[in-house]
Design a protein around this motif. Structure first.
Motif, PDB file in Angstrom:
ATOM      1  N   LYS A   1       0.165  23.628   7.376  1.00 33.22           N
ATOM      2  CA  LYS A   1      -0.952  24.054   6.442  1.00 33.22           C
ATOM      3  C   LYS A   1      -0.522  25.162   5.358  1.00 33.22           C
TER       4      LYS A   1
ATOM      5  N   PHE B   1       1.179  25.485   3.260  1.00 31.80           N
ATOM      6  CA  PHE B   1       1.881  24.602   2.315  1.00 31.80           C
ATOM      7  C   PHE B   1       0.164  24.877   0.798  1.00 31.80           C
ATOM      8  N   TYR B   2      -0.986  24.199   1.846  1.00 29.39           N
ATOM      9  CA  TYR B   2      -2.123  24.513   0.825  1.00 29.39           C
ATOM     10  C   TYR B   2      -2.712  25.318   0.335  1.00 29.39           C
ATOM     11  N   ASP B   3      -3.090  25.445  -0.895  1.00 27.97           N
ATOM     12  CA  ASP B   3      -3.749  26.369  -1.748  1.00 27.97           C
ATOM     13  C   ASP B   3      -4.904  26.352  -1.272  1.00 27.97           C
ATOM     14  N   TYR B   4      -6.046  25.170  -1.116  1.00 27.22           N
ATOM     15  CA  TYR B   4      -7.355  25.555  -1.411  1.00 27.22           C
ATOM     16  C   TYR B   4      -7.844  24.979  -0.377  1.00 27.22           C
ATOM     17  N   TRP B   5      -8.645  25.928  -0.010  1.00 26.12           N
ATOM     18  CA  TRP B   5      -9.410  24.974   1.163  1.00 26.12           C
ATOM     19  C   TRP B   5     -11.048  25.379   0.987  1.00 26.12           C
TER      20      TRP B   5
ATOM     21  N   ASP C   1      -3.584  20.596  -2.433  1.00 23.75           N
ATOM     22  CA  ASP C   1      -2.360  21.009  -2.680  1.00 23.75           C
ATOM     23  C   ASP C   1      -1.117  20.208  -4.159  1.00 23.75           C
ATOM     24  N   HIS C   2      -1.675  21.268  -5.238  1.00 20.19           N
ATOM     25  CA  HIS C   2      -1.130  20.479  -6.397  1.00 20.19           C
ATOM     26  C   HIS C   2       0.072  19.920  -6.204  1.00 20.19           C
ATOM     27  N   THR C   3       0.635  20.729  -5.388  1.00 26.35           N
ATOM     28  CA  THR C   3       2.935  20.030  -6.214  1.00 26.35           C
ATOM     29  C   THR C   3       3.335  19.466  -4.768  1.00 26.35           C
ATOM     30  N   ASN C   4       2.243  20.036  -3.423  1.00 33.75           N
ATOM     31  CA  ASN C   4       3.285  19.784  -2.434  1.00 33.75           C
ATOM     32  C   ASN C   4       2.644  18.269  -1.662  1.00 33.75           C
TER      33      ASN C   4
ATOM     34  N   TYR D   1      -4.041  16.464  -7.404  1.00 38.59           N
ATOM     35  CA  TYR D   1      -3.718  17.205  -5.969  1.00 38.59           C
ATOM     36  C   TYR D   1      -3.656  16.479  -4.447  1.00 38.59           C
TER      37      TYR D   1
END
Length: 123
Positions: A107, A109-113, A99-102, A32
């Protein structure tokens, strides 16, 4: 999936320092890209700093360059934000994101917070 938990916020006088930590719970932390964002009352959430998967690349929002340092310890599944020479305008809730890919300052692009940690800088 990854669960993020911030710590280290608090009240500090202008010119002081704080170190924020963000512990990641889940698999493959090193896969990540990580970032810190902040949100002041009544304002949009804004980018602060980001670090690449290995930690070899970083970038910062202009107002924190030279004062803040982002780092990560993949063995401890933790990302840090060292904040020096703090100013009252740094007051905000600080969030870490993954984020796994970016590797981005956006903000979106980020999947987890995480839930955030309050930083208050008094003048």
């Amino acid at each position: 999936q990854v669960h993020l938990e911030e710590s280290g916020g608090g009240l500090v006088q202008a010119g002081g320092s704080l170190r924020l930590s963000c512990a990641a719970h889940g698999r493959a932390f090193s896969s990540y890209a990580m970032a810190w964002f902040r949100q002041a009352p009544g304002k949009e959430r804004e980018f602060v700093a980001a670090i690449s998967w290995s930690g070899s690349s970083t970038f910062y929002e202009d107002s924190v360059k030279g004062r803040f340092t982002i780092s990560r310890d993949n063995a401890k599944n933790t990302v840090y934000l060292q904040m020096n020479s703090l100013k009252p305008e740094d007051t905000a809730v600080y969030y870490c994101a993954a984020d796994h890919t970016n590797f981005s300052k956006s903000k979106w692009f980020y999947d987890y917070w995480g839930q955030g940690t309050q930083v208050t800088v008094s003048s």
